[in-house]
Design a protein around this motif. Structure first.
Motif, short mmCIF file in Angstrom:
data_model
loop_
_atom_site.label_atom_id
_atom_site.label_comp_id
_atom_site.label_asym_id
_atom_site.label_seq_id
_atom_site.Cartn_x
_atom_site.Cartn_y
_atom_site.Cartn_z
N TYR A 199 0.85 -1.19 0.00
CA TYR A 199 0.00 0.00 0.00
C TYR A 199 0.88 1.24 0.00
O TYR A 199 2.07 1.17 0.33
CB TYR A 199 -0.96 0.01 1.20
N GLY A 200 0.29 2.37 -0.39
CA GLY A 200 1.04 3.61 -0.43
C GLY A 200 0.13 4.79 -0.63
O GLY A 200 -1.10 4.67 -0.64
N VAL A 201 0.75 5.95 -0.79
CA VAL A 201 0.03 7.22 -0.93
C VAL A 201 0.32 7.81 -2.30
O VAL A 201 1.49 7.91 -2.70
CB VAL A 201 0.46 8.20 0.18
N GLU A 258 4.57 2.53 1.06
CA GLU A 258 4.67 2.50 2.52
C GLU A 258 5.16 1.16 3.06
O GLU A 258 6.07 1.10 3.86
CB GLU A 258 3.33 2.86 3.15
N SER A 259 4.53 0.08 2.63
CA SER A 259 4.93 -1.24 3.15
C SER A 259 4.37 -2.32 2.24
O SER A 259 3.39 -2.09 1.51
CB SER A 259 4.39 -1.43 4.58
N MET A 260 5.00 -3.49 2.25
CA MET A 260 4.48 -4.62 1.50
C MET A 260 4.66 -5.89 2.32
O MET A 260 5.41 -5.93 3.30
CB MET A 260 5.15 -4.73 0.13
N PHE A 261 3.96 -6.94 1.92
CA PHE A 261 3.99 -8.20 2.67
C PHE A 261 3.78 -9.35 1.69
O PHE A 261 3.34 -9.16 0.56
CB PHE A 261 2.89 -8.23 3.74
N HIS A 262 4.09 -10.55 2.15
CA HIS A 262 3.73 -11.75 1.39
C HIS A 262 3.36 -12.87 2.35
O HIS A 262 3.96 -13.00 3.41
CB HIS A 262 4.87 -12.20 0.47
#
Length: 234
Positions: free
Chosen positions: A145-147, A156-160
């Motif tokens: 996600y981000g702006v 902003e950040s990422m995940f898996h």
């Protein structure tokens, strides 16, 4: 002493940012939509631990991805071609934030606090925060996600939750946004992983100059209607 923000949306000049810790500019204030937008429009973002006051940063260098700089290794290209997956935008923003906030490995917590989740969810409803989701077998497998402001996107950040899912999200995000008028993707903190994908450090002054030139740019609303289904060729 760093400045303490009051009800005004004004921030100190970026020249006042500390050298150590690098980029710390101010503390306090709130995470309202107007203040967050005011900060991002100046290249300033919040980042703090759960027990700290809100801290605002403008590092001396930023990890950024420029148009044309994306690197896709042979192994990642094979994943992109051979896996079944779907990539969407803004279909599960809150879930993406919650997954990004989950502790990883031996970490005891996350900087993505409940207050941050609430603030960026408000920013999402206001049309400025967005998510990219990767789905595998009908389940959320990864994302980021981000702006978005004008022609800027602040990751902003990422995940898996499944192997390579965050890489798939990043590649699709970069290709899609650059293809629709985004001129710079801010990755904020330098990591070897981001460098392997083509991101590089950019000093504060040219970063702000590029930011200011991109803010007036307007992307089509359809950019956030992305829905890509990948079926490997046989």
């Amino acid at each position: 002493m760093i400045p303490w923000l009051d009800r005004s949306l004004a921030f100190p000049p970026l020249s006042a940012a500390l050298a150590e810790p690098d980029g710390l500019l101010a503390a306090g204030g709130d995470l309202s939509v107007p203040r967050l937008l005011s900060g991002y429009a100046r290249g300033i973002f919040p980042w703090y631990s759960p027990d700290d006051p809100i801290l605002w940063w403008s590092p001396s260098q930023r990890m950024v991805l420029q148009p044309g700089a994306l690197k896709v290794s042979r192994s990642l290209d094979k994943v992109l071609r051979n896996k079944h997956y779907r990539v969407t935008t803004d279909q599960a923003f809150s879930r993406v934030m919650l997954c990004c906030a989950a502790p990883r490995d031996e970490q005891g917590g996350s900087w993505i606090t409940d207050d941050m989740i609430a603030a960026y969810t408000r920013l999402h409803h206001a049309g400025h925060a967005h998510s990219f989701e990767v789905w595998m077998d009908g389940e959320l497998a990864g994302g980021l996600y981000g702006v978005a402001l004008g022609g800027m996107f602040y990751g902003e950040s990422m995940f898996h939750l499944r192997r390579d899912a965050s890489k798939i999200a990043f590649v699709h995000m970069a290709r899609h946004l650059f293809g629709h008028g985004t001129g710079l993707i801010d990755c904020q903190m330098p990591t070897a992983h981001l460098q392997s994908l083509g991101a590089a450090l950019l000093p504060r002054t040219p970063f702000i100059e590029q930011l200011q030139s991109l803010l007036p740019r307007r992307l089509p609303a359809s950019v956030w209607d992305y829905d890509y289904h990948h079926e490997p060729s046989r």
